[in-house]
Design a protein around this motif. Structure first.
Motif, PDB file in Angstrom:
ATOM      1  N   LYS A   1      31.526 -94.221-111.796  1.00  0.00           N
ATOM      2  CA  LYS A   1      32.873 -94.006-112.307  1.00  0.00           C
ATOM      3  C   LYS A   1      33.228 -95.092-113.323  1.00  0.00           C
ATOM      4  N   PRO A   2      34.043 -94.776-114.362  1.00  0.00           N
ATOM      5  CA  PRO A   2      34.420 -95.785-115.361  1.00  0.00           C
ATOM      6  C   PRO A   2      35.056 -97.024-114.740  1.00  0.00           C
ATOM      7  N   ALA A   3      35.846 -96.879-113.701  1.00  0.00           N
ATOM      8  CA  ALA A   3      36.520 -98.027-113.083  1.00  0.00           C
ATOM      9  C   ALA A   3      35.607 -98.763-112.114  1.00  0.00           C
ATOM     10  N   ASP A   4      34.344 -98.389-112.108  1.00  0.00           N
ATOM     11  CA  ASP A   4      33.400 -98.949-111.156  1.00  0.00           C
ATOM     12  C   ASP A   4      32.697-100.196-111.673  1.00  0.00           C
ATOM     13  N   ARG A   5      32.928-100.556-112.938  1.00  0.00           N
ATOM     14  CA  ARG A   5      32.205-101.703-113.482  1.00  0.00           C
ATOM     15  C   ARG A   5      33.016-102.413-114.558  1.00  0.00           C
ATOM     16  N   ALA A   6      32.736-103.708-114.674  1.00  0.00           N
ATOM     17  CA  ALA A   6      33.312-104.526-115.742  1.00  0.00           C
ATOM     18  C   ALA A   6      32.141-105.092-116.534  1.00  0.00           C
ATOM     19  N   ARG A   7      32.282-105.136-117.853  1.00  0.00           N
ATOM     20  CA  ARG A   7      31.189-105.621-118.698  1.00  0.00           C
ATOM     21  C   ARG A   7      31.747-106.598-119.718  1.00  0.00           C
ATOM     22  N   VAL A   8      31.054-107.722-119.879  1.00  0.00           N
ATOM     23  CA  VAL A   8      31.408-108.689-120.912  1.00  0.00           C
ATOM     24  C   VAL A   8      30.136-109.058-121.669  1.00  0.00           C
ATOM     25  N   THR A   9      30.316-109.420-122.924  1.00  0.00           N
ATOM     26  CA  THR A   9      29.197-109.819-123.772  1.00  0.00           C
ATOM     27  C   THR A   9      29.581-111.083-124.520  1.00  0.00           C
ATOM     28  N   THR A  10      28.612-111.982-124.660  1.00  0.00           N
ATOM     29  CA  THR A  10      28.823-113.178-125.453  1.00  0.00           C
ATOM     30  C   THR A  10      27.533-113.465-126.219  1.00  0.00           C
TER      31      THR A  10
ATOM     32  N   LEU B   1      26.813-109.194-119.382  1.00  0.00           N
ATOM     33  CA  LEU B   1      26.961-109.244-117.925  1.00  0.00           C
ATOM     34  C   LEU B   1      27.744-108.017-117.475  1.00  0.00           C
ATOM     35  N   GLU B   2      27.205-107.320-116.501  1.00  0.00           N
ATOM     36  CA  GLU B   2      27.886-106.149-115.942  1.00  0.00           C
ATOM     37  C   GLU B   2      28.004-106.323-114.434  1.00  0.00           C
ATOM     38  N   HIS B   3      29.233-106.283-113.952  1.00  0.00           N
ATOM     39  CA  HIS B   3      29.499-106.339-112.513  1.00  0.00           C
ATOM     40  C   HIS B   3      29.890-104.928-112.095  1.00  0.00           C
ATOM     41  N   ARG B   4      29.152-104.337-111.181  1.00  0.00           N
ATOM     42  CA  ARG B   4      29.369-102.932-110.825  1.00  0.00           C
ATOM     43  C   ARG B   4      29.392-102.733-109.315  1.00  0.00           C
ATOM     44  N   GLY B   5      29.895-101.560-108.956  1.00  0.00           N
ATOM     45  CA  GLY B   5      29.940-101.200-107.545  1.00  0.00           C
ATOM     46  C   GLY B   5      31.314-101.360-106.917  1.00  0.00           C
ATOM     47  N   PHE B   6      32.352-101.451-107.747  1.00  0.00           N
ATOM     48  CA  PHE B   6      33.709-101.637-107.210  1.00  0.00           C
ATOM     49  C   PHE B   6      34.163-100.454-106.363  1.00  0.00           C
ATOM     50  N   SER B   7      33.616 -99.275-106.634  1.00  0.00           N
ATOM     51  CA  SER B   7      34.045 -98.091-105.875  1.00  0.00           C
ATOM     52  C   SER B   7      33.611 -98.170-104.413  1.00  0.00           C
ATOM     53  N   THR B   8      32.709 -99.091-104.089  1.00  0.00           N
ATOM     54  CA  THR B   8      32.296 -99.241-102.690  1.00  0.00           C
ATOM     55  C   THR B   8      33.327-100.027-101.877  1.00  0.00           C
TER      56      THR B   8
ATOM     57  N   VAL C   1      40.165-108.310-101.959  1.00  0.00           N
ATOM     58  CA  VAL C   1      39.690-108.779-103.254  1.00  0.00           C
ATOM     59  C   VAL C   1      40.401-108.074-104.421  1.00  0.00           C
ATOM     60  N   ARG C   2      40.969-106.918-104.171  1.00  0.00           N
ATOM     61  CA  ARG C   2      41.663-106.161-105.223  1.00  0.00           C
ATOM     62  C   ARG C   2      43.063-106.705-105.514  1.00  0.00           C
ATOM     63  N   HIS C   3      43.596-107.543-104.652  1.00  0.00           N
ATOM     64  CA  HIS C   3      44.934-108.132-104.838  1.00  0.00           C
ATOM     65  C   HIS C   3      45.976-107.054-105.137  1.00  0.00           C
ATOM     66  N   GLY C   4      45.828-105.910-104.512  1.00  0.00           N
ATOM     67  CA  GLY C   4      46.788-104.829-104.660  1.00  0.00           C
ATOM     68  C   GLY C   4      46.664-104.026-105.948  1.00  0.00           C
ATOM     69  N   LEU C   5      45.662-104.313-106.752  1.00  0.00           N
ATOM     70  CA  LEU C   5      45.506-103.598-108.020  1.00  0.00           C
ATOM     71  C   LEU C   5      44.716-102.313-107.814  1.00  0.00           C
ATOM     72  N   PRO C   6      45.208-101.201-108.355  1.00  0.00           N
ATOM     73  CA  PRO C   6      44.469 -99.943-108.252  1.00  0.00           C
ATOM     74  C   PRO C   6      43.299 -99.895-109.237  1.00  0.00           C
ATOM     75  N   GLY C   7      42.358 -98.995-109.054  1.00  0.00           N
ATOM     76  CA  GLY C   7      41.158 -98.743-109.838  1.00  0.00           C
ATOM     77  C   GLY C   7      40.985 -99.485-111.159  1.00  0.00           C
ATOM     78  N   GLN C   8      41.481 -98.909-112.250  1.00  0.00           N
ATOM     79  CA  GLN C   8      41.227 -99.474-113.573  1.00  0.00           C
ATOM     80  C   GLN C   8      41.892-100.835-113.754  1.00  0.00           C
ATOM     81  N   ALA C   9      43.055-101.032-113.159  1.00  0.00           N
ATOM     82  CA  ALA C   9      43.728-102.342-113.280  1.00  0.00           C
ATOM     83  C   ALA C   9      42.878-103.434-112.630  1.00  0.00           C
ATOM     84  N   PHE C  10      42.272-103.129-111.482  1.00  0.00           N
ATOM     85  CA  PHE C  10      41.376-104.093-110.836  1.00  0.00           C
ATOM     86  C   PHE C  10      40.161-104.360-111.717  1.00  0.00           C
ATOM     87  N   THR C  11      39.572-103.305-112.253  1.00  0.00           N
ATOM     88  CA  THR C  11      38.401-103.460-113.120  1.00  0.00           C
ATOM     89  C   THR C  11      38.750-104.302-114.346  1.00  0.00           C
ATOM     90  N   ASP C  12      39.913-104.043-114.937  1.00  0.00           N
ATOM     91  CA  ASP C  12      40.348-104.839-116.098  1.00  0.00           C
ATOM     92  C   ASP C  12      40.497-106.313-115.729  1.00  0.00           C
TER      93      ASP C  12
END
Length: 163
Positions: free
Chosen positions: A2-11, A114-121, A128-139
């Motif tokens: 799912k799109p909200a399942d991962r965060a990706r950053v590049t440097t 760097l890609e951190h994935r698996g948030f849907s699990t 760890v979500r601090h009350g943030l729903p799907g995409q807001a948590f991923t962001d």
């Protein structure tokens, strides 16, 4: 995935992929930000046990005070790719996400993705979500990793200037 399942950053860092991998893994305690926002114990020592099947751990004043295992190393391919499990201190047994870091040669340096994935699990009410729903948590995770990527880039630049 799912799109909200991962965060990706590049440097980008101005060193070879091999050097970028070495700094990322061997100097992690020097470039990883300190404090409770970035470390489980706030001021613990982060280190990779550098090999396939090794661990990423945070130690708190030696073995007598404790060590937290962030996760096991799943791929250890120096200069190319690193994959490791990621779990927070509030994770229940079996709750694990995954981080992949790719080091690609580009324009006299290295693009580090760097890609951190698996948030849907993680359940919707997981601490760890601090009350943030799907995409807001991923962001928020993307911004968190972004701060660490900047710290890594700055550390590599400083190390390159002093070599």
């Amino acid at each position: 995935m799912k799109p909200a399942d991962r965060a990706r950053v590049t440097t980008f860092v101005a060193v070879s992929p091999g050097d970028a991998f070495e700094v990322f893994t061997q100097e992690i305690d020097l470039w990883w930000k300190r404090g409770r926002r970035f470390r489980f114990g706030g001021q613990g020592v982060l280190r990779f046990e550098g090999t396939l099947g090794g661990r990423l751990v945070e130690s708190f004043g030696g073995e007598e005070r404790g060590t937290f295992e962030v996760g096991r190393v799943l791929v250890w391919d120096p200069g190319a790719r690193l994959v490791f499990e990621w779990r927070g201190i509030t994770f229940a047994p079996g709750e694990i996400t995954e981080v992949e870091v790719r080091f690609e040669s580009m324009n006299d340096g290295t693009q580090v993705t760097l890609e951190h994935r698996g948030f849907s699990t993680l359940r919707p009410d997981h601490p760890v979500r601090h009350g943030l729903p799907g995409q807001a948590f991923t962001d928020s995770m993307g911004r968190w990793w972004g701060e660490l990527a900047i710290s890594f880039r700055n550390h590599v630049a400083h190390q390159s200037l002093s070599r």
